[in-house]
Design an enzyme around this catalytic site. Structure first.
Site, PDB file in Angstrom:
ATOM      1  CB  SER A  44      -8.877  -0.999   3.764  1.00  0.00           C
ATOM      2  OG  SER A  44      -9.188  -2.276   3.294  1.00  0.00           O
ATOM      3  CD  GLU A  81      -5.090   1.943   1.938  1.00  0.00           C
ATOM      4  OE1 GLU A  81      -3.903   1.940   2.279  1.00  0.00           O
ATOM      5  OE2 GLU A  81      -5.471   1.742   0.784  1.00  0.00           O
ATOM      6  NE  ARG A  96      -4.284  -1.247   0.100  1.00  0.00           N
ATOM      7  CZ  ARG A  96      -4.530  -2.504  -0.279  1.00  0.00           C
ATOM      8  NH1 ARG A  96      -3.575  -3.215  -0.850  1.00  0.00           N
ATOM      9  NH2 ARG A  96      -5.732  -3.013  -0.114  1.00  0.00           N
TER      10      ARG A  96
HETATM   11  N1  EPU Z   1     -11.180 -10.202   9.759  1.00  0.00           N
HETATM   12  C1  EPU Z   1     -11.858 -10.246  10.941  1.00  0.00           C
HETATM   13  N2  EPU Z   1     -12.829  -9.304  11.188  1.00  0.00           N
HETATM   14  C2  EPU Z   1     -13.097  -8.325  10.291  1.00  0.00           C
HETATM   15  C3  EPU Z   1     -12.376  -8.268   9.079  1.00  0.00           C
HETATM   16  C4  EPU Z   1     -11.411  -9.229   8.843  1.00  0.00           C
HETATM   17  O1  EPU Z   1     -11.646 -11.110  11.775  1.00  0.00           O
HETATM   18  O2  EPU Z   1     -13.988  -7.515  10.573  1.00  0.00           O
HETATM   19  C5  EPU Z   1     -10.194 -11.261   9.470  1.00  0.00           C
HETATM   20  C6  EPU Z   1     -10.715 -12.175   8.361  1.00  0.00           C
HETATM   21  O3  EPU Z   1     -11.490 -13.194   8.872  1.00  0.00           O
HETATM   22  C7  EPU Z   1      -9.439 -12.669   7.722  1.00  0.00           C
HETATM   23  C8  EPU Z   1      -8.464 -11.521   7.911  1.00  0.00           C
HETATM   24  O4  EPU Z   1      -9.008 -10.702   8.934  1.00  0.00           O
HETATM   25  O5  EPU Z   1      -8.948 -13.791   8.374  1.00  0.00           O
HETATM   26  C9  EPU Z   1      -8.224 -10.725   6.661  1.00  0.00           C
HETATM   27  O6  EPU Z   1      -9.448 -10.190   6.182  1.00  0.00           O
HETATM   28  P1  EPU Z   1      -9.711  -9.924   4.623  1.00  0.00           P
HETATM   29  O7  EPU Z   1      -9.316 -11.116   3.850  1.00  0.00           O
HETATM   30  O8  EPU Z   1     -11.071  -9.390   4.466  1.00  0.00           O
HETATM   31  O9  EPU Z   1      -8.642  -8.843   4.213  1.00  0.00           O
HETATM   32  P2  EPU Z   1      -8.080  -7.539   4.932  1.00  0.00           P
HETATM   33  O10 EPU Z   1      -6.667  -7.809   5.308  1.00  0.00           O
HETATM   34  O11 EPU Z   1      -8.988  -7.069   5.990  1.00  0.00           O
HETATM   35  C10 EPU Z   1      -7.061  -6.577   2.721  1.00  0.00           C
HETATM   36  C11 EPU Z   1      -7.118  -5.296   1.939  1.00  0.00           C
HETATM   37  C12 EPU Z   1      -8.436  -5.204   1.170  1.00  0.00           C
HETATM   38  C13 EPU Z   1      -8.541  -6.409   0.255  1.00  0.00           C
HETATM   39  C14 EPU Z   1      -8.475  -7.686   1.105  1.00  0.00           C
HETATM   40  C15 EPU Z   1      -8.505  -8.947   0.306  1.00  0.00           C
HETATM   41  C16 EPU Z   1      -5.744  -3.734   3.207  1.00  0.00           C
HETATM   42  C17 EPU Z   1      -5.704  -2.489   4.028  1.00  0.00           C
HETATM   43  N3  EPU Z   1      -6.952  -4.161   2.811  1.00  0.00           N
HETATM   44  O12 EPU Z   1      -8.089  -6.489   3.720  1.00  0.00           O
HETATM   45  O13 EPU Z   1      -8.389  -4.040   0.380  1.00  0.00           O
HETATM   46  O14 EPU Z   1      -9.759  -6.394  -0.482  1.00  0.00           O
HETATM   47  O15 EPU Z   1      -7.241  -7.680   1.863  1.00  0.00           O
HETATM   48  O16 EPU Z   1      -7.274  -9.227  -0.257  1.00  0.00           O
HETATM   49  O17 EPU Z   1      -4.701  -4.286   2.896  1.00  0.00           O
HETATM   50  C18 EPU Z   1      -8.964  -1.729   0.291  1.00  0.00           C
HETATM   51  O18 EPU Z   1      -7.756  -1.485   0.255  1.00  0.00           O
HETATM   52  O19 EPU Z   1      -9.827  -0.809   0.249  1.00  0.00           O
HETATM   53  C19 EPU Z   1      -9.416  -3.101   0.418  1.00  0.00           C
HETATM   54  C20 EPU Z   1     -10.686  -3.421   0.552  1.00  0.00           C
END
Ligand code: EPU
Length: 336
Positions: A236, A332, A163
């Site tokens: 995010s 972010e 990012r």
């Molecule tokens: N999780 C929770 N509770 C929540 C959200 C997530 O426990 O409320 C856990 C999920 O169960 C999972 C882990 O956290 O085990 C990761 O969650 P997720 O796969 O949804 O991805 P993220 O790390 O929260 C990142 C990106 C997203 C992207 C997803 C999928 C960042 C800041 N965000 O989110 O990007 O879609 O991975 O690859 O890196 C964005 O940048 O706007 C965005 C949506």
């Protein structure tokens, strides 16, 4: 170019904040950028706005907002199993995805349905479902605002990390990106390292085809993320925090289900969404702002929220997460 005065920005930011810009300038071609820099940007505060999906306007903007609207996707070269595309900054990101599916160009299908414009994609090195755009960017073209001179930066010089890029660091607020070049593959290959995507494909018994992968990503996004067309949000709100292995082990002892991914230098990247959820903030509201019920990392405007309400919510979340985990979440999103 198209210039308007006292422009309401509500439809130009996916958070749906009703704020005004003193001047709003639509850049209709890359050729007019040098004159725009000289005649407008060099004389007053400015902000380059892409699709407004990663910007939180916190107040009226007393200056000029420049917004690219020139579009176009051009095949520059096909060599071996690669294709080089030159894509204009104003092209909506998802149009590029559709184009690649139609022409069977592989590499960015996991980035389906990310809101925003192509010109913004290198700035924060957009990423999702195991792919980051840096893996496909060949070079970036644009103009430096401080000098008015054109630049071309090859992938390596963009200093891409999670990012992050040179456009958020040394060149912050000093570039108008006009074209992004992508090197994609004409040979079928997929990235299925994100378990949720592999599972979704398997569950639906779909063959490994570009368009099915793209469809699955869209479905996962629809399930987890609010559609900015109906519920204001900027994706995010925070970055996933990177912590030392020592801090990770300490936290893991208290929270055995803590999600973590390997990060550079032996560090661990935690899930900000999970930390926020554990701090009791999933689906919770403070006034008309709050977090999304299916993904706590996304702050949403539940209707007519003011910038202050969004910022107060964000601040309270940062405080609560810090109290619980001794981790300070970094935004972010760009606050303007
Ligand atoms: N999780 C929770 N509770 C929540 C959200 C997530 O426990 O409320 C856990 C999920 O169960 C999972 C882990 O956290 O085990 C990761 O969650 P997720 O796969 O949804 O991805 P993220 O790390 O929260 C990142 C990106 C997203 C992207 C997803 C999928 C960042 C800041 N965000 O989110 O990007 O879609 O991975 O690859 O890196 C964005 O940048 O706007 C965005 C949506």
């Amino acid at each position: 170019m198209k210039l308007s005065e006292n422009q309401n920005l509500k439809t130009y930011n996916t958070f749906g904040m009703e704020v005004y810009a003193r001047q709003f300038l639509q850049m209709e071609s890359a050729d007019e950028v040098p004159a725009i820099i000289q005649d407008f940007l060099s004389k007053q505060p400015y902000y380059i706005l892409g699709g407004g999906s990663n910007t939180l306007f916190t107040k009226d903007f007393d200056g000029v907002i420049a917004h690219p609207v020139f579009e176009g996707i051009e095949v520059m070269e096909i060599f071996g199993e690669n294709v080089l595309l030159r894509v204009a900054a104003g092209e909506p990101w998802d149009n590029l995805i559709q184009y690649c599916i139609k022409h069977e160009y592989f590499g960015i299908e996991n980035l389906t349905a990310i809101p925003g414009l192509v010109g913004s994609s290198p700035v924060q090195n957009i990423g999702a479902y195991g792919v980051e755009v840096k893996d496909t960017i060949y070079k970036v073209e644009g103009y430096r605002i401080s000098t008015g001179k054109p630049f071309e930066l090859m992938n390596i010089d963009c200093q891409f990390t999670y990012r992050n890029s040179i456009f958020k660091q040394a060149l912050k607020n000093d570039c108008i990106i006009t074209y992004v070049w992508f090197q994609l593959s004409t040979k079928e290959h997929f990235t299925l390292s994100y378990q949720g995507l592999a599972n979704a494909l398997a569950e639906r018994e779909l063959p490994l085809k570009l368009r099915y992968i793209s469809e699955c990503v869209r479905k996962i996004r629809d399930e987890k993320l609010p559609d900015p067309k109906t519920i204001g949000n900027g994706g995010s709100f925070f970055q996933n925090p990177v912590v030392s292995i020592e801090q990770f082990q300490k936290l893991k002892a208290h929270y055995p289900d803590l999600v973590a991914y390997d990060a550079p230098d032996g560090c661990k990247k935690l899930s900000a969404g999970q930390l926020i959820e554990k701090a009791g903030w999933k689906g919770k509201r403070l006034g008309k702002a709050g977090t999304w019920k299916n993904q706590a990392l996304v702050l949403v405007n539940y209707g007519e929220a003011t910038p202050k309400e969004v910022l107060d919510t964000a601040e309270t979340i940062v405080k609560d997460v810090n109290t619980l985990f001794d981790i300070t979440l970094e935004m972010e999103i760009n606050c303007i």
